[in-house]
Structures are given as structure tokens and as C-alpha cells.
Write a protein that holds these residues in place. Structure first.
Motif, short mmCIF file in Angstrom:
data_model
loop_
_atom_site.label_atom_id
_atom_site.label_comp_id
_atom_site.label_asym_id
_atom_site.label_seq_id
_atom_site.Cartn_x
_atom_site.Cartn_y
_atom_site.Cartn_z
N GLY A 218 0.86 -1.22 -0.08
CA GLY A 218 -0.24 -0.10 0.00
C GLY A 218 0.83 1.08 -0.14
N LEU A 219 2.09 1.25 0.40
CA LEU A 219 3.00 2.06 0.21
C LEU A 219 4.51 1.89 0.06
CD1 LEU A 219 3.41 4.96 1.50
CD2 LEU A 219 3.77 3.92 3.99
N THR A 233 1.53 6.07 -2.79
CA THR A 233 0.17 5.25 -2.10
C THR A 233 -0.75 5.30 -3.45
OG1 THR A 233 -1.17 6.98 -1.30
CG2 THR A 233 0.67 6.37 0.07
N LYS A 234 -1.72 4.67 -3.22
CA LYS A 234 -2.82 4.79 -4.16
C LYS A 234 -3.32 6.09 -4.32
CE LYS A 234 -6.93 2.66 -1.67
NZ LYS A 234 -7.72 1.49 -1.49
N HIS A 235 -3.36 6.85 -3.29
CA HIS A 235 -3.98 8.02 -3.24
C HIS A 235 -3.01 9.37 -3.79
CE1 HIS A 235 -7.47 6.41 -1.65
NE2 HIS A 235 -6.85 6.13 -0.23
N ARG A 274 -4.70 -1.35 7.09
CA ARG A 274 -5.56 -0.54 6.45
C ARG A 274 -5.65 0.83 6.82
NH1 ARG A 274 -10.41 -4.13 8.92
NH2 ARG A 274 -9.00 -3.97 10.59
N HIS A 277 -3.79 3.98 4.09
CA HIS A 277 -4.44 5.06 3.11
C HIS A 277 -5.03 6.23 4.02
CE1 HIS A 277 -3.58 1.87 0.30
NE2 HIS A 277 -4.15 1.25 0.75
N ASP A 278 -4.91 6.15 5.15
CA ASP A 278 -5.58 7.38 5.93
C ASP A 278 -4.25 8.33 6.25
OD1 ASP A 278 -8.04 5.98 6.20
OD2 ASP A 278 -7.52 5.13 8.08
#
Length: 326
Positions: A218-219, A233-235, A274, A277-278
């Protein structure tokens, strides 16, 4: 918590020479996962180490070094089956390194799945590993056993690709094992050269990191040497510039970077994959600056573990960076 190799680095007393022309070496504790464990402790975090040392003077030296740096060593195993691993590190004039390893056989690769204390991993928030321990058995099975158990228990898995081509039987074997490791990791640290090796192309860093994210993490942090780092990241994606220092020895700089990233992530409250992503862009930029400083300061001294900075060292430089930014 880190799992993997702890070895003895022999550093030339005269930088800029090849091994054949080096008159003398100094003994220094090292090994990427061990460096990360000590780096976290130096930065004020809680860390432990899982690994296997030779029951010899070098092994006892490594064990003592970890303990003196407040790393929990209850999961370290001592063996008489093989000696502690060695690496001779040649330093070029710019502080860059070349390695010659003495590892076949050596104690750390003999760690078995049965020797992994699962209850010990239960205490951790993060389990960090590298690919050197995936090269041969039984160390490979032991590492995967720990990582897969930690992942199933909801722990955050951190991977340093740390490609050492000379240690692998083939580059195809290295690439295959790295892909497996990437599929198990939530956080990945990789260099530009390693990124190109994994993806097999010379596309943009954005496209290459997208390929890493597609495998499961995720990172992704890409270290750029003096240029700082790139994180994705995906964001979002961002590059954070490096800190100028006079490099003496770059050994351990990437490990200091990783230790700083993991320390700060835990400090901001990350305890579940999880939550990755925050993390906001501004927080990630602060983490990268902190990690860039930790890596840069490590380059100003010889050796790996002896050069790792303290939290006070990094925060002092952080203050200077903030002052200069005003």
C-alpha cells in the motif's frame, strides 16, 4: 521488530582503495535488518530482533551490540553449526560501497521455522524483513513463516528489497523471490536501481511504483540517494528533497531511512495495514523529511550501526530545515 541477518562489516581504514590495496580494516556490526532494529531504538522506538548468530566472538559481539542499543534479543538464537557472517565493504572516494560477502555457510541462513518464537511476534506492531534472508534454506522458510504468521495476525509487514546480486544463484531467482516478498508486504523501501530491476524497464518512477503497488503493497518509498526520496500510495505521490551532507560512508543510510519511516509511522498511530491509506500527504512529507535526515546523517560517519543517528540528532536537523524553509 526485524528478522534476518546480523553480520560483521569490515570497513577499510583507508577509503577510496580496492580490497587488494587496503592495508587494514575495522570491525563494525551490521546487517540490514539488524541496522533497522538498532535505528528504531536509537530514534526512541521499541524494537526487537529475530535471527541466528554463530556462537563465536563475532556472534557474541553482535548480541552485545544489539543489547547495548536497547534492542530486545530474546528471539536471537546462537549456534555452533556455522560461524557468524562477514562482509568486506570497500568505500569509494564518494562514500559509495562495494561488498564482498563470506556467507556460505554462515549462522544467519541456518535459522529454521521451528526456531521462530511466534509469541514474540505477537507483541510487535510491525515486522520488517529483507530479501537477503530469502536466498537459501532454511532461512528462507523461517523468514516466510514469520512474515506469513505476522500478516495473518494483522501486523504491518515492511520490506526492504536490498538486492545483493552477488549472493543470488541467478538474477531470475532473485526477481522471482522478490515478487513473492512484495506480495506479502504492506510497506516497501526500494532504491531506483532495485525498482528498475524489479519492473524490468526504464519507465517513469510513477509507472514503476504503480507496478509495485499492483503487487499488493500500500506504500512504496523509493530512495534517491542525495536526491531524497519518492513516495507513492494509491491516493498520492510526492518527492521530498534530500539533505546536503559531506558523505563519508553510505553504509546503513537506507536502513536508517527505513528505521525512521517505521518509527514515525508507529508514532502517528499506525497499527493496522488498513490505516496506511488514511495518512495525509502533509504527514507523509514530514515523515520523508525525517527519514531523509536520518539517512543523510548516517552517511557522515563510518560503519552502519555506529553511524545511526539518535532522535535528538534528527530533530536538531529537522529544526534547521524548518528554519531555512521560513
Amino acid at each position: 521488530m526485524a528478522i534476518g541477518e546480523a553480520i560483521i562489516d569490515f570497513i577499510p581504514t583507508t577509503p577510496g582503495k580496492g580490497l587488494a590495496d587496503t592495508p587494514a580494516f575495522e570491525k563494525r556490526p551490521g546487517g540490514a535488518p539488524a541496522n533497522v532494529a538498532v535505528g528504531i531504538a536509537r530514534l526512541g522506538g521499541s524494537s526487537g530482533f529475530i535471527g541466528k548468530f554463530g556462537e563465536d566472538e563475532f556472534g557474541r559481539f553482535l548480541l552485545r551490540t544489539l543489547e547495548e542499543n536497547h534492542v530486545d534479543t530474546r528471539a536471537v538464537v546462537l549456534t555452533r553449526e556455522a560461524k557468524t557472517g562477514l562482509a568486506f565493504v570497500t568505500l569509494k572516494d564518494n562514500g559509495e560501497r562495494e561488498f564482498i560477502f563470506y556467507r556460505q555457510p554462515c549462522a544467519d541462513i541456518l535459522l529454521t521455522p521451528e526456531e521462530i518464537a511466534i509469541q514474540y511476534i505477537e507483541q510487535a506492531k510491525v515486522l520488517h524483513f529483507g530479501t537477503v534472508s530469502l536466498i537459501v534454506e532454511p532461512g528462507r522458510s523461517a523468514t516466510y513463516h514469520a512474515v506469513q504468521w505476522a500478516r495473518s495476525a494483522g501486523k504491518i509487514i515492511s520490506l526492504d528489497v536490498n538486492l545483493r546480486e552477488a549472493l543470488w544463484p541467478s538474477l531470475a531467482a532473485a526477481r522471482q523471490e522478490i515478487y513473492t516478498a512484495l506480495s506479502l508486504a504492506h510497506i516497501v523501501k526500494v532504491s531506483e536501481e532495485e525498482l528498475a530491476f524489479i519492473t524490468g524497464n526504464n519507465e517513469s518512477i510513477e509507472e514503476e511504483t504503480n507496478q509495485i503497488l499492483a503487487l499488493g503493497p500500500g506504500l512504496v518509498f523509493v530512495t534517491l540517494g542525495a536526491g531524497g526520496c519518492y513516495v507513492k500510495t494509491k491516493h498520492f505521490a510526492t518527492a521530498v528533497e534530500g539533505i546536503a551532507v559531506q558523505a563519508v560512508d553510505t553504509t546503513g543510510a537506507g536502513d536508517a531511512f527505513t528505521a525512521a519511516v517505521l518509527t514515525r509511522l508507529v508514532e502517528i498511530g499506525l497499527h493496522d495495514p488498513r490505516q496506511i491509506h488514511d495518512i495525509s500527504l502533509s504527514t507523509m512529507q514530514e515523515i520523508c523529511t525525517f527519514a531523509n535526515i536520518a539517512g543523510a546523517l548516517t552517511c557522515t560517519k563510518n560503519g552502519a550501526i555506529p553511524a545511526l543517528p539518535t532522535k535528538a540528532d534528527v530533530e536538531e536537523r529537522m529544526g534547521q530545515v524548518r528554519m531555512n524553509a521560513k
